[in-house]
Design a protein around this motif. Structure first.
Motif, PDB file in Angstrom:
ATOM      1  N   ASP A  67       2.205   1.655  -3.476  1.00  0.00           N
ATOM      2  CA  ASP A  67       1.197   2.104  -4.442  1.00  0.00           C
ATOM      3  C   ASP A  67       0.912   3.582  -4.271  1.00  0.00           C
ATOM      4  O   ASP A  67       0.801   4.331  -5.242  1.00  0.00           O
ATOM      5  N   HIS A  68       0.737   4.045  -3.067  1.00  0.00           N
ATOM      6  CA  HIS A  68       0.452   5.472  -2.839  1.00  0.00           C
ATOM      7  C   HIS A  68       1.583   6.339  -3.332  1.00  0.00           C
ATOM      8  O   HIS A  68       1.368   7.401  -3.918  1.00  0.00           O
ATOM      9  N   SER A  69       2.785   5.903  -3.091  1.00  0.00           N
ATOM     10  CA  SER A  69       3.913   6.708  -3.547  1.00  0.00           C
ATOM     11  C   SER A  69       3.980   6.740  -5.072  1.00  0.00           C
ATOM     12  O   SER A  69       4.393   7.737  -5.664  1.00  0.00           O
ATOM     13  N   TRP A  70       3.565   5.684  -5.714  1.00  0.00           N
ATOM     14  CA  TRP A  70       3.593   5.646  -7.189  1.00  0.00           C
ATOM     15  C   TRP A  70       2.538   6.585  -7.761  1.00  0.00           C
ATOM     16  O   TRP A  70       2.772   7.316  -8.711  1.00  0.00           O
ATOM     17  N   PHE A  71       1.316   6.586  -7.167  1.00  0.00           N
ATOM     18  CA  PHE A  71       0.259   7.471  -7.655  1.00  0.00           C
ATOM     19  C   PHE A  71       0.543   8.935  -7.356  1.00  0.00           C
ATOM     20  O   PHE A  71       0.127   9.823  -8.097  1.00  0.00           O
ATOM     21  N   ASN A  72       1.240   9.167  -6.255  1.00  0.00           N
ATOM     22  CA  ASN A  72       1.489  10.539  -5.840  1.00  0.00           C
ATOM     23  C   ASN A  72       2.773  11.120  -6.406  1.00  0.00           C
ATOM     24  O   ASN A  72       3.107  12.273  -6.111  1.00  0.00           O
ATOM     25  N   ARG A  73       3.461  10.339  -7.204  1.00  0.00           N
ATOM     26  CA  ARG A  73       4.723  10.847  -7.725  1.00  0.00           C
ATOM     27  C   ARG A  73       4.440  11.981  -8.727  1.00  0.00           C
ATOM     28  O   ARG A  73       3.363  12.052  -9.331  1.00  0.00           O
ATOM     29  N   SER A  74       5.416  12.834  -8.911  1.00  0.00           N
ATOM     30  CA  SER A  74       5.280  13.932  -9.883  1.00  0.00           C
ATOM     31  C   SER A  74       5.486  13.388 -11.285  1.00  0.00           C
ATOM     32  O   SER A  74       6.491  12.733 -11.573  1.00  0.00           O
TER      33      SER A  74
ATOM     34  N   THR B 156       0.830  -1.204   0.000  1.00  0.00           N
ATOM     35  CA  THR B 156       0.000   0.000   0.000  1.00  0.00           C
ATOM     36  C   THR B 156       0.856   1.241   0.000  1.00  0.00           C
ATOM     37  O   THR B 156       0.593   2.202  -0.714  1.00  0.00           O
ATOM     38  N   HIS B 157       1.898   1.226   0.779  1.00  0.00           N
ATOM     39  CA  HIS B 157       2.790   2.387   0.827  1.00  0.00           C
ATOM     40  C   HIS B 157       3.442   2.608  -0.526  1.00  0.00           C
ATOM     41  O   HIS B 157       3.557   3.748  -0.997  1.00  0.00           O
TER      42      HIS B 157
END
Length: 317
Positions: free
Chosen positions: A30-37, A27-28
Motif C-alpha cells: 500500500d505504501h509503495s502504491w501511494f508513494n508512486r510517481s 502495508t508495504h
C-alpha cells in the motif's frame, strides 16, 4: 563433514514467511502504491499572444511583416519595418491632410449608364458593388477646409473604386472643385491614384480629360495654385490630363506613374524594362516630377509651397 554442514543449514521458507506476515506485506504494498510517481498532464508553456495576433492586422506587400491596423493608422499607413507606403482611402487621406474640414462637394452627381454597357456584368451592377465595397458613391472625393492657416480645396482618388477610373461624375466633381477654388481664390490640391479613363462610359469618359484641362487652365490664368500629388499608381487618361497639369508635381516614394502600363510598353518595344522604370524616383531624375516626398513630410511640404505661392505668412517660420 560436508553432509553435516548441509544438514544443519536450512533454506528460508518463503511460503511460510509470506503466510505468517500478510499485514506487513500488504502495508508495504500500500505504501509503495501511494508513494508512486503519478504521471500528470504537462502544461505547454506558450508565449502570450502579441498584438498582431489579437488585433486586425495587415501584411506589408513589400517586407511581408504583419502590422496592426491601429499602428498603420497612427503611422499614416507607412510600414514601420521597411518604410513602404501602403494605399490610403481617399477620405482617410483628405481627413489626414486637412486640419479642419468645412464641407464636401459633388455628392449630388450620380453616375448613369449612357451606353448600356455590359461586359462580364452590367455597368450599374459594377457601380453598386464598388459603392458597397468602398462606402463611397464615386472614385473622387472633394473636401474643402483649412490646412493650418490656409483655406484649401482638396480632392483625392480612391483606387478601390473601380481602379480610381475617371468617368463623367469624376469629371463633374473635379470641375466643381476647380470652380470653387477659382471663385474663392483658394489653392487646389489633388491626390491622384487612378488606372485611367472608365471604359464603361466610352467617349464620355475621354471628354473629361478636356473638361478638367480647361478648368485647370482657368486656374492658371487667375493665378490660383494647383498642386498635384502622385500616389501609387497613376496611369492612363488621368496621367494624360489633370495629373500632369499642376503648377507643382510631388510624388510619394516608389509610386508607379505613367500613361501606358509597363507590360504594354515591353510588348511594344520588345525589350525588358528593369526597375526603377516608371517609379517616382525614375521620373524625378528625368524631370517629370518636381520632388519625391515621404508621406510624413507631405503635409508640411505642401503647406510651405502654398504659403509661398499664396503670399501668406508661414506660421511654422
Amino acid at each position: 563433514m560436508t553432509n553435516n554442514m548441509t544438514d544443519t543449514i536450512k533454506k528460508p521458507d518463503t511460503q511460510n514467511d509470506n503466510a505468517t506476515n500478510p499485514v506487513d506485506s500488504a502495508t508495504h504494498t500500500d505504501h509503495s502504491w501511494f508513494n508512486r510517481s503519478v504521471p500528470g498532464v504537462k502544461q505547454q508553456l506558450t508565449a502570450p499572444l502579441t498584438a498582431v495576433e489579437t488585433e486586425p492586422s495587415t501584411e506589408c506587400p513589400s517586407c511581408h511583416s504583419m502590422i496592426t491596423n491601429t499602428a498603420l493608422i497612427f503611422n499614416c499607413y507607412v510600414c514601420p519595418h521597411c518604410d513602404h507606403h501602403l494605399a490610403m482611402t481617399a477620405r482617410e487621406r483628405l481627413q489626414w491632410f486637412l486640419g479642419q474640414v468645412d464641407g464636401e462637394l459633388g455628392q449630388e452627381f450620380v453616375a448613369k449608364d449612357p451606353l448600356g454597357f455590359v461586359d462580364s456584368k452590367p455597368y450599374p451592377q459594377r457601380m453598386l458593388e464598388a459603392q458597397t465595397k468602398t462606402g463611397e458613391t464615386e472614385a473622387l472625393i472633394v473636401l474643402y477646409g483649412k490646412l493650418r492657416n490656409l483655406d484649401v480645396v482638396a480632392c483625392a482618388f480612391d483606387f478601390r473604386f473601380m481602379g480610381g477610373s475617371m468617368g463623367s461624375v469624376v469629371g463633374d466633381r473635379f470641375v466643381q472643385a476647380a470652380e470653387k477654388a477659382l471663385t474663392e481664390k483658394k489653392p487646389l490640391v489633388c491626390f491622384a491614384a487612378s488606372g485611367g479613363a472608365r471604359m464603361q462610359e466610352g467617349l464620355l469618359s475621354l471628354m473629361q480629360m478636356a473638361r478638367t484641362g480647361a478648368a485647370i487652365e482657368r486656374l492658371r490664368l487667375a493665378g490660383v495654385p494647383y498642386i498635384v500629388v502622385l500616389t501609387n499608381p497613376v496611369y492612363g487618361g488621368v496621367t494624360a490630363s489633370l495629373a500632369m497639369l499642376g503648377d507643382i508635381h510631388l510624388a510619394e516614394p516608389k509610386a508607379m506613374i505613367g500613361f501606358a502600363g509597363k507590360r504594354v510598353i515591353e510588348q511594344t518595344v520588345r525589350e525588358t524594362l528593369e526597375e526603377p522604370f516608371q517609379r517616382a524616383e525614375f521620373l524625378l531624375e528625368h524631370g517629370v516630377v518636381d520632388e519625391v516626398v515621404h508621406r510624413h513630410q507631405l503635409g508640411d511640404t505642401i503647406y510651405r509651397l502654398l504659403a509661398k505661392l499664396c503670399s501668406q505668412p508661414n506660421v511654422d517660420a
